[in-house]
Design an enzyme around this catalytic site. Structure first.
Site, PDB file in Angstrom:
ATOM      1  N   ASN B 172     -14.156 -18.040 -14.670  1.00 17.75           N
ATOM      2  CA  ASN B 172     -14.436 -16.636 -14.352  1.00 17.75           C
ATOM      3  C   ASN B 172     -13.368 -15.733 -14.959  1.00 17.75           C
ATOM      4  O   ASN B 172     -12.624 -15.035 -14.266  1.00 17.75           O
ATOM      5  CB  ASN B 172     -14.517 -16.417 -12.841  1.00 17.75           C
ATOM      6  CG  ASN B 172     -15.877 -16.767 -12.278  1.00 17.75           C
ATOM      7  OD1 ASN B 172     -16.853 -16.876 -13.008  1.00 17.75           O
ATOM      8  ND2 ASN B 172     -15.943 -16.962 -10.982  1.00 17.75           N
ATOM      9  N   PRO B 174     -13.107 -12.819 -16.356  1.00 15.03           N
ATOM     10  CA  PRO B 174     -12.873 -11.438 -15.913  1.00 15.03           C
ATOM     11  C   PRO B 174     -12.152 -11.344 -14.565  1.00 15.03           C
ATOM     12  O   PRO B 174     -11.374 -10.414 -14.339  1.00 15.03           O
ATOM     13  CB  PRO B 174     -14.302 -10.867 -15.804  1.00 15.03           C
ATOM     14  CG  PRO B 174     -15.106 -11.676 -16.775  1.00 15.03           C
ATOM     15  CD  PRO B 174     -14.541 -13.075 -16.650  1.00 15.03           C
ATOM     16  N   ASP B 175     -12.389 -12.300 -13.691  1.00 10.72           N
ATOM     17  CA  ASP B 175     -11.716 -12.269 -12.390  1.00 10.72           C
ATOM     18  C   ASP B 175     -10.229 -12.598 -12.510  1.00 10.72           C
ATOM     19  O   ASP B 175      -9.435 -12.229 -11.636  1.00 10.72           O
ATOM     20  CB  ASP B 175     -12.359 -13.290 -11.439  1.00 10.72           C
ATOM     21  CG  ASP B 175     -13.595 -12.719 -10.756  1.00 10.72           C
ATOM     22  OD1 ASP B 175     -13.826 -11.510 -10.862  1.00 10.72           O
ATOM     23  OD2 ASP B 175     -14.323 -13.504 -10.128  1.00 10.72           O
ATOM     24  N   GLN B 176      -9.872 -13.318 -13.555  1.00  9.86           N
ATOM     25  CA  GLN B 176      -8.455 -13.687 -13.685  1.00  9.86           C
ATOM     26  C   GLN B 176      -7.631 -12.553 -14.295  1.00  9.86           C
ATOM     27  O   GLN B 176      -6.511 -12.291 -13.870  1.00  9.86           O
ATOM     28  CB  GLN B 176      -8.311 -14.968 -14.515  1.00  9.86           C
ATOM     29  CG  GLN B 176      -9.134 -16.142 -14.003  1.00  9.86           C
ATOM     30  CD  GLN B 176      -9.093 -16.290 -12.487  1.00  9.86           C
ATOM     31  OE1 GLN B 176      -8.060 -16.066 -11.844  1.00  9.86           O
ATOM     32  NE2 GLN B 176     -10.214 -16.641 -11.888  1.00  9.86           N
TER      33      GLN B 176
END
Lengths: 336, 386
Positions: B172, B174-176
Site C-alpha cells: 500500500n 500511498p499509505d506509507q
C-alpha cells in the site's frame, strides 16, 4: 511559484543544495527532492554549482525540446547563490557535510552501515521492495520513476525541519542523517512485521484479493469485502459470486482464478465510466486506472487545481491545501 | 526514548489505521507528546487486525502496536457534549490535531476547524483524506490500491505491453508515504506558526500525494511526451534484473563510472554478458563480485531474508519497544542519535488520569464520575468485528 516572495510557511529559511565528488545519482535526486519540498513550502533554495554539469538535465522523461521533465520538476523556483550564515545544507556528499560550518545540515547516504554502491533498483532489491510487484517466473517490477530518491528526500526534508524546529523552540539545530536503504526498509515495515510476528509475509505471487482488471476501455481497480459480495454480484450480474466459496476473504483467496475469470468476463464489454457509476451506487469504492493525463483532467483534480503554472510550464502543486489555498498560490499572490 | 527535536509540542491524535496514526507516530518519534484519543464506541479499526494472544482483544493487534508506540492513550467520548467540551479544552493547550476520518466527520462531531480555532487560534489541524476536503469526489473512500490506480502510479508500472500493476495490500505504497509527508507538512505549519502566531488547516489529499511522487510524469504527459515504458531510476550504462545460477534474481546497475570495472569482470557491458556471468554462479557470489568492481548489485531479497524474530534487523525500519515487541522504526537520525527503543503502545485509556487530572485539572472524584458516565473509558463498548 518562485520562492522569495515571502509568504510561504517556510519564508525566511534558506537552504543550500550541494552535490560533490562523493555524490551518487540516487543521492542527487534525493537532495533535489528535499530542496523541492522546501522551495514549495516557501524556503529560499539555492543550488551551489560545483563546476560540473547537472546530469539530471538529460534524465527521462524528456520533453519535446529535449529538456528533462524531471529536471524541470526538481529545480523549479530554485536559484543559484552563495552561502550565508544561518543557511541549512542538504547534501549527499559526506565531505561537503563534514566541511559545513555548523549543525544546520542533513546528509543523505545510500546506507548507514556500509559503503556498497547503490542505485534505486538495488535499494529496492535489498529492502524487499522488489518482492512486492510482478508475476511469478518473470523479473519483478520496480516502483516507477525515482521513488527511492524521492522518499529519501522527503525524509531528509523532515530531518531538516525537525532540526530547525529544535532551534526555534529553544534548543539547537541538530545535524541530520538519512539513509536511502533505511527509508526503503521503513516503507516495507508491514512485511517485516508480518515475518517477525510469525505471519509469513506475502511477496510476488501472493494471492492478492484485489487485482487490476481489464474492462472495455481500460482497467479497473476493484475493492470489496465480505459484506460487499451481494453488491459485487449485482454489479457484475454474476450470481455465482454469491457462492459460499467466495463469501470470505480466505475463500476468495483460495479461488482467485475462478473469481477473476467471472469478474473479467463480466467487465469485458463495459466501459470504466459505466462500471464506476454503478459501483458508486452500490457503495463499492472502485477506481479507474488513470494515466497522468487522465488524472490531470479528472474533475476532482481540476476542481482542486492540482496542476499549476510553474516558471517553465504546468506541473503538480504540493498535494495539500493550506487554509483552503495552494501553498504555491499564496506565495505568488494568486487565488487558489 | 525518542528524539528530542519536537520536545514541548503536544499532538492530539485522532488518526486511525495507517495514514493518520502513523503521521502522529512520526511526530512522536521526533519528540512530540502525542495523545491518541479514541472513543468508547469508535476505537481505531487497526486494533481489530491480526489480533492474536490472550487478553483483551483490542490490545492484541501487531500492526496497531507497531504504529502507535511512543504515544499516550486516552479514551474519551467525542460524541457526547461533555466529551467534546473536554476535547476542546485539550485543544486549547495543544499545538496539533491529526485526523483522517472521512471528510465531514469532524464537523459532524462539532469539532471542525473553525471550532478548533475558536478554542485555540494557534492550532494546526492536519486532515488527511483520500481526495481532499473539497471537490466532487471529496466524500469518496479509498484504499491503497485504488489510490495507486487513480493517481497515475499504476499506469506507470507494468511489464512491456502488460496491464497496470499495483503494490496492493502487501505494501500500500500511498499509505506509507503519506505519514512522512504529512509529518513534514505539520512541521512546516509549526515553523510558520512560530513566525506568525497563526494556526492552519492542512487539507492533504492522498491521491494528490501519490500523483506528486511521479510529478515529472505529469509534466511530460501534459506536453504529450510521456514514454510508454517509464524509467525506474536514473539512466545507467546498463541496468537489469537477471537470475543467478541458483535462480535468485540479482538487481544490477552499471553506471558510466563503473563501466570499466564491470567490463573487466563480465567482459562487456551488455545484457548478454551480464546474464552469462550471473547464470554461471550463485546470485550472492555474482553480486559480490560485481560490487567489488564498483557496480551496484544486490540479490533481490524478501522481507523474510532479513527480518529477525529475536531482534530488529540492522537499521531503523523496525525498532524494539520496552515490552520486547518489534514495532515501526524511524529512519531520521539527529545529532548522531536514532529514535532508539520505543515506549510500548499504551493500553486503551491508560493515560486518562493524566489527561483528566494533569491537563484538564479535574479532581479524582470528577474523573471517576466521568468514567462512570462513560465519558472516559478504558474499554470499548463495541465488539470485535471478526
Amino acid at each position: 511559484m518562485t520562492t522569495p516572495s515571502g509568504d510561504g510557511p517556510l519564508s525566511g529559511l534558506r537552504i543550500i543544495e550541494q552535490v560533490g565528488a562523493g555524490s551518487t545519482d540516487m543521492g542527487r535526486v534525493a537532495v533535489a527532492f528535499a530542496g523541492l519540498l522546501a522551495q514549495r513550502f516557501g524556503a529560499t533554495v539555492l543550488r551551489l554549482a560545483n563546476g560540473a554539469p547537472d546530469p539530471t538535465e538529460h534524465w527521462p522523461p524528456l520533453l519535446a525540446d529535449g529538456s528533462s521533465a524531471l529536471h524541470r520538476f526538481l529545480t523549479a523556483g530554485k536559484g543559484f547563490g552563495t552561502v550565508q550564515p544561518g543557511d541549512y545544507l542538504v547534501t549527499d556528499d559526506p565531505a561537503t557535510a563534514a566541511a559545513w560550518r555548523d549543525d544546520r545540515k542533513v546528509l543523505i547516504l545510500p546506507t548507514l552501515d556500509d559503503s556498497r554502491p547503490q542505485s534505486d533498483l538495488t535499494v529496492m532489491a535489498a529492502s524487499g521492495l522488489l518482492d512486492i510487484v510482478g508475476e511469478v517466473g518473470r523479473a519483478p517490477l520496480a516502483l516507477p520513476g525515482y521513488q527511492m530518491g524521492y522518499v529519501a528526500g522527503m525524509v531528509a526534508f523532515n530531518a531538516l525541519l525537525a532540526s530547525h524546529l529544535s532551534s526555534i523552540l529553544g534548543g539547537t539545530p541538530l545535524a541530520g542523517e538519512v539513509a536511502v536503504l533505511e527509508a526503503a526498509r521503513w516503507l516495507n515495515w508491514k512485511n517485516l512485521l508480518s515475518e517477525v510476528s510469525g505471519q509469513r509475509a506475502a511477496g510476488v505471487g501472493r494471492a492478492e484479493e484485489w487485482q487490476i482488471t481489464r474492462c472495455r476501455d481500460g482497467y479497473i481497480a476493484p475493492v470489496f469485502r465480505d459484506r460487499d459480495m451481494p453488491n459485487l454480484a449485482r454489479l457484475m450480474r454474476v450470481p455465482a459470486l454469491l457462492e459460499e466459496r467466495f463469501a470470505t476473504a480466505a475463500g476468495r483467496r483460495r479461488n482467485l482464478a475462478d473469481m477473476y475469470r467471472l469478474i473479467e468476463a463480466a467487465l469485458a464489454e463495459r466501459t470504466a465510466a459505466d462500471i464506476l457509476v454503478e459501483a458508486a451506487e452500490l457503495k463499492l469504492p472502485f477506481a479507474q486506472v488513470q494515466s497522468p493525463a487522465q488524472v490531470a483532467a479528472d474533475p476532482q483534480m481540476r476542481h482542486r487545481r492540482f496542476i499549476i503554472e510553474g516558471p517553465q510550464g504546468p506541473m503538480p502543486r504540493l498535494p495539500l491545501l493550506w487554509n483552503g489555498q495552494s501553498v504555491e498560490s499564496r506565495q505568488s499572490g494568486r487565488d487558489a | 526514548m525518542t528524539l528530542k527535536a519536537l520536545k514541548g509540542i503536544r499532538v492530539l491524535d485522532l488518526g486511525i489505521v495507517t495514514a493518520g496514526a502513523a503521521t502522529s507516530g512520526v511526530l512522536a518519534d521526533l519528540g512530540a507528546e502525542v495523545i491518541k484519543i479514541e472513543g468508547p464506541t469508535y476505537i481505531d479499526p487497526f486494533r481489530d487486525w491480526q489480533g492474536m494472544g490472550e487478553g483483551d482483544w483490542w490490545e492484541q493487534s501487531p500492526p496497531y502496536r507497531a504504529t502507535n508506540r511512543n504515544k499516550k492513550s486516552t479514551c474519551l467520548d467525542l460524541k457526547s457534549s461533555r466529551g467534546r467540551e473536554l476535547f476542546l479544552q485539550l485543544v486549547a493547550m495543544s499545538d496539533v490535531v491529526v485526523e483522517n476520518f472521512r471528510v465531514g466527520v469532524l464537523d459532524k462531531l462539532g469539532i471542525g476547524f473553525e471550532t478548533l480555532r475558536q478554542a485555540n487560534p494557534h492550532i494546526v489541524l492536519a486532515s488527511l483524506s483520500s481526495q481532499g476536503a473539497t471537490g466532487p469526489s471529496a466524500g469518496n473512500v479509498s484504499f491503497g490500491s485504488t489510490l495507486e490506480a487513480s493517481s497515475g502510479l499504476a499506469h506507470l508500472m507494468h511489464y512491456p505491453g502488460g496491464k497496470p500493476q499495483i503494490t496492493g495490500r502487501a505494501l500500500n505504497y500511498p499509505d506509507q508515504i503519506v505519514s512522512m509527508f504529512a509529518a513534514g507538512a505539520v512541521m512546516a505549519a509549526l515553523v510558520e506558526r512560530q513566525r506568525t502566531g497563526q494556526g492552519v488547516h492542512i487539507d492533504l489529499a492522498q491521491r494528490e500525494l501519490s500523483s506528486f511522487f511521479v510529478g515529472e510524469a505529469f509534466i511530460a504527459a501534459l506536453e504529450g511526451t510521456l514514454p510508454e515504458d517509464y524509467p525506474d531510476g536514473p539512466p545507467a550504462a546498463l541496468q537489469a534484473l537477471l537470475r543467478g545460477q541458483d535462480g535468485q534474481w540479482v538487481a544490477v546497475t552499471i553506471s558510466a563510472a563503473a563501466s570499466e570495472g564491470a567490463r573487466q569482470v563480465i567482459g562487456a557491458v551488455t545484457s548478454e554478458a551480464l546474464g552469462q556471468f550471473l547464470a554461471a554462479r550463485p546470485a550472492a557470489e555474482g553480486a559480490r563480485a560485481l560490487r567489488q568492481a564498483g557496480v551496484a548489485a544486490e540479490v533481490v531479497v524478501a522481507a523474510r531474508d532479513y527480518a529477525d524474530p529475536y531482534s530488529p534487523a540492522p537499521g531503523n525500519a523496525l525498532a524494539l519497544d520496552d515490552a520486547g515487541h518489534q514495532v515501526k522504526g524511524q529512519p531520521i537520525r539527529l545529532d548522531g542519535c536514532d529514535a532508539g527503543k520505543a515506549a510500548a503502545v499504551a493500553p486503551l485509556g491508560r493515560d486518562n488520569r493524566y489527561v483528566a487530572s494533569t491537563l484538564l485539572g479535574l479532581s479524582d472524584m470528577q474523573y471517576e464520575a466521568l468514567l462512570a458516565e462513560g465519558i472516559f473509558a478504558t474499554r470499548p463498548r463495541t465488539a470485535a468485528a471478526q
